[in-house]
Design a protein around this motif. Structure first.
Motif, PDB file in Angstrom:
ATOM      1  N   PHE A 254       0.834  -1.202   0.000  1.00  0.00           N
ATOM      2  CA  PHE A 254       0.000   0.000   0.000  1.00  0.00           C
ATOM      3  C   PHE A 254       0.871   1.255   0.000  1.00  0.00           C
ATOM      4  O   PHE A 254       0.628   2.194  -0.760  1.00  0.00           O
ATOM      5  N   GLU A 255       1.904   1.259   0.841  1.00  0.00           N
ATOM      6  CA  GLU A 255       2.801   2.412   0.910  1.00  0.00           C
ATOM      7  C   GLU A 255       3.502   2.634  -0.433  1.00  0.00           C
ATOM      8  O   GLU A 255       3.639   3.777  -0.883  1.00  0.00           O
ATOM      9  N   HIS A 256       3.934   1.567  -1.077  1.00  0.00           N
ATOM     10  CA  HIS A 256       4.581   1.674  -2.381  1.00  0.00           C
ATOM     11  C   HIS A 256       3.616   2.257  -3.410  1.00  0.00           C
ATOM     12  O   HIS A 256       3.990   3.112  -4.209  1.00  0.00           O
ATOM     13  N   MET A 257       2.369   1.799  -3.386  1.00  0.00           N
ATOM     14  CA  MET A 257       1.364   2.307  -4.321  1.00  0.00           C
ATOM     15  C   MET A 257       1.160   3.808  -4.119  1.00  0.00           C
ATOM     16  O   MET A 257       1.152   4.581  -5.079  1.00  0.00           O
ATOM     17  N   PHE A 258       1.029   4.225  -2.869  1.00  0.00           N
ATOM     18  CA  PHE A 258       0.854   5.645  -2.590  1.00  0.00           C
ATOM     19  C   PHE A 258       2.082   6.446  -3.032  1.00  0.00           C
ATOM     20  O   PHE A 258       1.955   7.505  -3.654  1.00  0.00           O
ATOM     21  N   ALA A 259       3.277   5.941  -2.732  1.00  0.00           N
ATOM     22  CA  ALA A 259       4.511   6.630  -3.118  1.00  0.00           C
ATOM     23  C   ALA A 259       4.597   6.761  -4.643  1.00  0.00           C
ATOM     24  O   ALA A 259       5.045   7.786  -5.164  1.00  0.00           O
ATOM     25  N   SER A 260       4.159   5.733  -5.358  1.00  0.00           N
ATOM     26  CA  SER A 260       4.140   5.789  -6.819  1.00  0.00           C
ATOM     27  C   SER A 260       3.180   6.861  -7.317  1.00  0.00           C
ATOM     28  O   SER A 260       3.479   7.588  -8.266  1.00  0.00           O
ATOM     29  N   MET A 261       2.029   6.961  -6.676  1.00  0.00           N
ATOM     30  CA  MET A 261       1.051   7.996  -7.043  1.00  0.00           C
ATOM     31  C   MET A 261       1.633   9.382  -6.814  1.00  0.00           C
ATOM     32  O   MET A 261       1.511  10.271  -7.661  1.00  0.00           O
TER      33      MET A 261
ATOM     34  N   GLU B 228      16.317  10.100  -4.886  1.00  0.00           N
ATOM     35  CA  GLU B 228      15.944   9.439  -3.645  1.00  0.00           C
ATOM     36  C   GLU B 228      14.883  10.285  -2.955  1.00  0.00           C
ATOM     37  O   GLU B 228      15.047  11.502  -2.839  1.00  0.00           O
ATOM     38  N   VAL B 229      13.805   9.629  -2.511  1.00  0.00           N
ATOM     39  CA  VAL B 229      12.729  10.353  -1.828  1.00  0.00           C
ATOM     40  C   VAL B 229      12.374   9.634  -0.538  1.00  0.00           C
ATOM     41  O   VAL B 229      12.492   8.413  -0.440  1.00  0.00           O
ATOM     42  N   THR B 230      11.927  10.408   0.438  1.00  0.00           N
ATOM     43  CA  THR B 230      11.505   9.867   1.726  1.00  0.00           C
ATOM     44  C   THR B 230      10.000  10.060   1.874  1.00  0.00           C
ATOM     45  O   THR B 230       9.469  11.120   1.530  1.00  0.00           O
TER      46      THR B 230
ATOM     47  N   TYR C 120      12.745   5.591  -0.965  1.00  0.00           N
ATOM     48  CA  TYR C 120      12.664   4.944  -2.275  1.00  0.00           C
ATOM     49  C   TYR C 120      13.649   5.608  -3.231  1.00  0.00           C
ATOM     50  O   TYR C 120      13.919   6.794  -3.128  1.00  0.00           O
ATOM     51  N   THR C 121      14.130   4.826  -4.190  1.00  0.00           N
ATOM     52  CA  THR C 121      14.805   5.377  -5.347  1.00  0.00           C
ATOM     53  C   THR C 121      13.753   5.461  -6.444  1.00  0.00           C
ATOM     54  O   THR C 121      13.073   4.471  -6.730  1.00  0.00           O
TER      55      THR C 121
END
Length: 154
Positions: A51-58, A142-144, A99-100
């Motif tokens: 879920f966190e990855h999906m949100f970060a992608s958005m 790189e993002v946090t 994430y990169t």
């Protein structure tokens, strides 16, 4: 490296994502740039990291494409998690995830895709050179992300 503007939220994060991605996410808060601006996850049917990855992608897609002029937009946006830390602050639980992000300017990416479609299988098409040029055209940053995790998800 290009600088991407931090997105703003006036407690309308859920509505923004519904409108942009037709996604009904049980979230509140902000875009997750800092602990104080964390994205609050109330519930999810998916594994939390997914879920966190999906949100970060958005978020990356909104930052790097949707809010930019066409000539400045990026495509082929991908995220890979490189670090995760769970913190408890004042009885609230946070996931701090780094994430990169990789992406290619949309116009350049479209050129590579067309070149690949036209050249693949042709005798004089150098696949190795093609992918080397794609790699050289790829932006990496790189993002946090800060996520506040509702107690029922722990």
């Amino acid at each position: 490296m290009p600088q991407f503007e931090q997105l703003k939220s006036d407690n309308d994060l859920k509505e923004i994502l519904k409108s942009a991605f037709d996604a009904n996410l049980d979230i509140s808060g902000s875009w997750g740039y800092t602990q104080a601006l964390a994205t609050v996850i109330h519930s999810t049917d998916n594994p939390l990291a997914q879920f966190e990855h999906m949100f970060a992608s958005m978020r990356a897609y909104v930052e790097m494409s949707m809010t930019l002029e066409e000539a400045l937009r990026y495509g082929s946006i991908n995220l890979n998690e490189i670090q995760r830390e769970r913190l408890t602050v004042d009885k609230l639980v946070y996931d701090k995830v780094i994430y990169t992000v990789s992406a290619i300017k949309e116009s350049v990416y479209n050129t590579f895709i067309n070149e690949y479609k036209e050249g693949y299988g042709q005798k004089d098409f150098d696949l190795s050179t093609h992918f080397k040029r794609r790699e050289e055209a790829t932006l990496r940053r790189e993002v946090t992300h800060w996520f506040e995790i509702h107690q029922t998800l722990i």
